[in-house]
Scaffold this active site. Structure first.
Site, short mmCIF file in Angstrom:
data_model
loop_
_atom_site.label_atom_id
_atom_site.label_comp_id
_atom_site.label_asym_id
_atom_site.label_seq_id
_atom_site.Cartn_x
_atom_site.Cartn_y
_atom_site.Cartn_z
N GLU A 118 0.82 -1.21 0.00
CA GLU A 118 0.00 0.00 0.00
C GLU A 118 0.85 1.26 0.00
OE1 GLU A 118 -2.90 -2.12 3.29
OE2 GLU A 118 -1.69 -0.39 3.81
N CYS A 134 3.06 8.35 1.64
CA CYS A 134 3.55 7.35 2.59
C CYS A 134 3.74 6.04 1.82
CB CYS A 134 2.47 7.22 3.66
SG CYS A 134 2.75 5.87 4.75
N CYS A 153 5.68 -7.47 7.43
CA CYS A 153 6.74 -7.00 8.33
C CYS A 153 7.01 -8.08 9.36
CB CYS A 153 6.32 -5.71 9.03
SG CYS A 153 7.62 -5.03 10.11
N CYS A 186 4.92 -5.89 15.92
CA CYS A 186 4.41 -4.94 16.92
C CYS A 186 2.93 -5.27 17.19
CB CYS A 186 4.56 -3.51 16.43
SG CYS A 186 6.28 -3.10 16.08
N CYS A 246 -0.15 -3.30 15.44
CA CYS A 246 -0.01 -2.97 14.01
C CYS A 246 -0.56 -4.09 13.13
CB CYS A 246 1.47 -2.73 13.69
SG CYS A 246 1.81 -2.57 11.93
N GLU A 277 9.35 -2.59 7.74
CA GLU A 277 10.38 -1.89 8.51
C GLU A 277 11.51 -1.54 7.53
OE1 GLU A 277 11.13 -0.46 11.41
OE2 GLU A 277 13.12 -0.20 10.54
N CYS A 294 -1.53 1.23 8.62
CA CYS A 294 -0.65 0.43 7.79
C CYS A 294 -1.13 -1.02 7.79
CB CYS A 294 0.80 0.64 8.18
SG CYS A 294 1.53 -0.27 9.48
N1 SAH Z 1 8.03 -0.09 10.49
C1 SAH Z 1 8.19 1.31 10.58
C2 SAH Z 1 7.41 2.07 9.54
C3 SAH Z 1 6.04 1.56 9.20
S1 SAH Z 1 4.85 1.67 10.49
C4 SAH Z 1 7.85 1.80 11.97
O1 SAH Z 1 7.30 1.03 12.75
O2 SAH Z 1 8.17 2.94 12.27
C5 SAH Z 1 4.46 3.40 10.37
C6 SAH Z 1 3.88 4.00 11.61
O3 SAH Z 1 2.52 3.56 11.79
C7 SAH Z 1 4.63 3.65 12.88
O4 SAH Z 1 4.90 4.80 13.65
C8 SAH Z 1 3.67 2.73 13.56
O5 SAH Z 1 3.89 2.72 14.92
C9 SAH Z 1 2.33 3.30 13.16
N2 SAH Z 1 1.21 2.39 13.36
C10 SAH Z 1 1.14 1.09 13.05
N3 SAH Z 1 -0.06 0.59 13.40
C11 SAH Z 1 -0.77 1.61 13.93
C12 SAH Z 1 -2.09 1.72 14.48
N4 SAH Z 1 -2.88 0.69 14.53
N5 SAH Z 1 -2.48 2.93 14.94
C13 SAH Z 1 -1.66 3.99 14.87
N6 SAH Z 1 -0.41 3.96 14.38
C14 SAH Z 1 0.04 2.77 13.91
FE1 SF4 Z 2 6.02 -2.63 13.83
FE2 SF4 Z 2 6.29 -0.84 11.84
FE3 SF4 Z 2 6.45 -3.48 11.36
FE4 SF4 Z 2 4.12 -2.43 11.99
S1 SF4 Z 2 5.28 -1.98 10.16
S2 SF4 Z 2 5.01 -4.35 12.81
S3 SF4 Z 2 4.73 -0.83 13.43
S4 SF4 Z 2 7.85 -2.27 12.62
#
Ligand code: SAH
Ligand code: SF4
Length: 392
Positions: free
Chosen positions: A97, A110, A117, A121, A124, A169, A340
């Site tokens: 996306e 974005c 990934c 987390c 996410c 990531e 995301c």
């Molecule tokens: N992996 C990288 C970049 C992609 S995630 C990272 O984690 O920074 C991009 C952003 O979206 C990150 O700051 C992540 O914490 C946030 N994010 C992911 N899932 C989310 C959710 N459900 N609500 C709000 N922010 C979220």
């Molecule tokens: Fe964590 Fe970013 Fe990967 Fe989502 S995309 S699992 S927030 S590292």
């Protein structure tokens, strides 16, 4: 998949070399390489066929020697707030996306760096699906190219900023990320300070990015200012604890005053205790970092909710009182699942993408206008926020 070298995955230098060789073997003048470079990088040409200042046989020969592989758009979802999400199908069928976020003075894109990934987390949607594969440099940079062409056709103008806050990531895919940064910066002419790499805290990657001479920006997805709590949200904390991540951020900053943003997603009752705001303020002040407070965007795999509005405001006030530059990211694009991984998740589950089907209702704590934000532009100053948004 085609085995031809893909021009869209080459840095400008590599492209010049490859095209130079190609035309020299064909006995063509040197300027042909420059003509093609212009078509590809300035003109965003979708095929060799449109390069009408080249003889037809040269266009045919180019198409035989090289590819111009862009992802195919499978779904476009438009939010009522102007956010536009594209779901792209890559050559092998993987889905990724990107999201266009227009504000009054910028157009932020974005983009994704991986299909899925591996970081897992717990808040996410992408993390729940695991890693499918790394994207190539071309697949990363082409999201920009295809989005820019789309934005032009739709009268949205030029993309001014790129953030790596889509799926994946980025620092876990440095082999492709680093050339993609060069392609975006030197090839498509996006200023390094307008490109933000968002990471969950991969220390070796932060240190490597710090070595780059360009002023790329870095956002750390912090989400908790202390290690114990962070571990429950970000499993990578076990491998690279906060103390090491902070040391790496200092190294990044020391390598030429590069700007750092801390991302903090506020989840009700999980990481929104006001004591944590004080700790976050201390850390941010110390790092001279900008803080983005982001209301959690609910996902299908968790019953967490975003923090209530007044709690977010209280968090913001504590930061502001301690002199921390910050913004509350008003939510964008909830009606198109702009968090995301969410559009991909609904496409894979066979459901119609949100924005087409009925959108998820607002979270109980969200005010009616409070659209959930997932992919914020991290470097907007509070003054950049459109009217009606919070900011400090
Ligand atoms: N992996 C990288 C970049 C992609 S995630 C990272 O984690 O920074 C991009 C952003 O979206 C990150 O700051 C992540 O914490 C946030 N994010 C992911 N899932 C989310 C959710 N459900 N609500 C709000 N922010 C979220
Ligand atoms: Fe964590 Fe970013 Fe990967 Fe989502 S995309 S699992 S927030 S590292």
């Amino acid at each position: 998949m085609t085995n031809k070298p893909d021009l869209l995955g080459m840095t400008p230098e590599e492209m010049e070399e490859a095209l130079g060789r190609h035309f020299s073997v064909r006995g063509q003048p040197r300027y042909r390489a420059e003509q093609v470079r212009r078509w590809v990088l300035d003109g965003l040409a979708p095929s060799f066929d449109v390069m009408n200042n080249l003889p037809r046989e040269e266009r045919t020969a180019l198409a035989e020697a090289f590819s111009l592989t862009e992802p195919a758009c499978t779904v476009v979802s438009r939010s009522s707030d102007g956010t536009v999400k594209h779901l792209w199908r890559l050559e092998d069928g993987e889905l990724v996306e990107s999201v266009l976020i227009p504000t009054y003075d910028r157009l932020t894109l974005c983009i994704s760096s991986q299909a899925g990934c591996a970081m897992g987390c717990t808040f996410c949607a992408t993390g729940f699906g695991g890693l499918r594969r790394n994207l190539t440099a071309g697949e990363i940079a082409s999201q920009y190219r295809a989005s820019q062409r789309w934005a032009e056709e739709e009268g949205l103008g030029r993309i001014s900023n790129v953030v790596f806050m889509g799926m994946g990531e980025p620092l876990a895919n440095r082999k492709a990320l680093f050339p993609a940064l060069t392609i975006l910066n030197q090839g498509y002419g996006l200023g390094a300070r307008r490109i933000t790499v968002s990471t969950v805290g991969l220390v070796p990657g932060i240190l490597e990015l710090a070595q780059r001479p360009e002023q790329f920006r870095l956002a750390l997805s912090l989400h908790a200012p202390e290690s114990g709590l962070r571990r429950t949200l970000v499993p990578l904390e076990d491998r690279y604890p906060l103390s090491e991540v902070v040391a790496a951020l200092r190294a990044f900053d020391a390598a030429g005053g590069k700007r750092i943003t801390l991302e903090y997603t506020l989840i009700r009752g999980v990481n929104d205790h006001l004591d944590l705001a004080g700790k976050l303020a201390e850390l941010a002040f110390d790092l001279k970092a900008f803080v983005n407070l982001i209301p959690f965007n609910p996902i299908p795999y968790q019953d967490w909710r975003p923090s209530p509005r007044d709690r977010i405001q209280a968090f913001a006030t504590i930061l502001a009182e301690r002199g921390v530059a910050m913004a509350v990211r008003e939510s964008r694009g909830r009606d198109i699942d702009a968090a995301c991984g969410q559009l991909r998740a609904s496409a894979l589950s066979g459901g119609a993408p949100a924005g087409v089907a009925s959108p998820p209702g607002p979270a109980p704590d969200a005010s009616p206008g409070d659209q959930s934000l997932a992919n914020p532009a991290p470097d907007a100053s509070p003054a950049d926020l459109p009217e009606g948004r919070e900011g400090a």
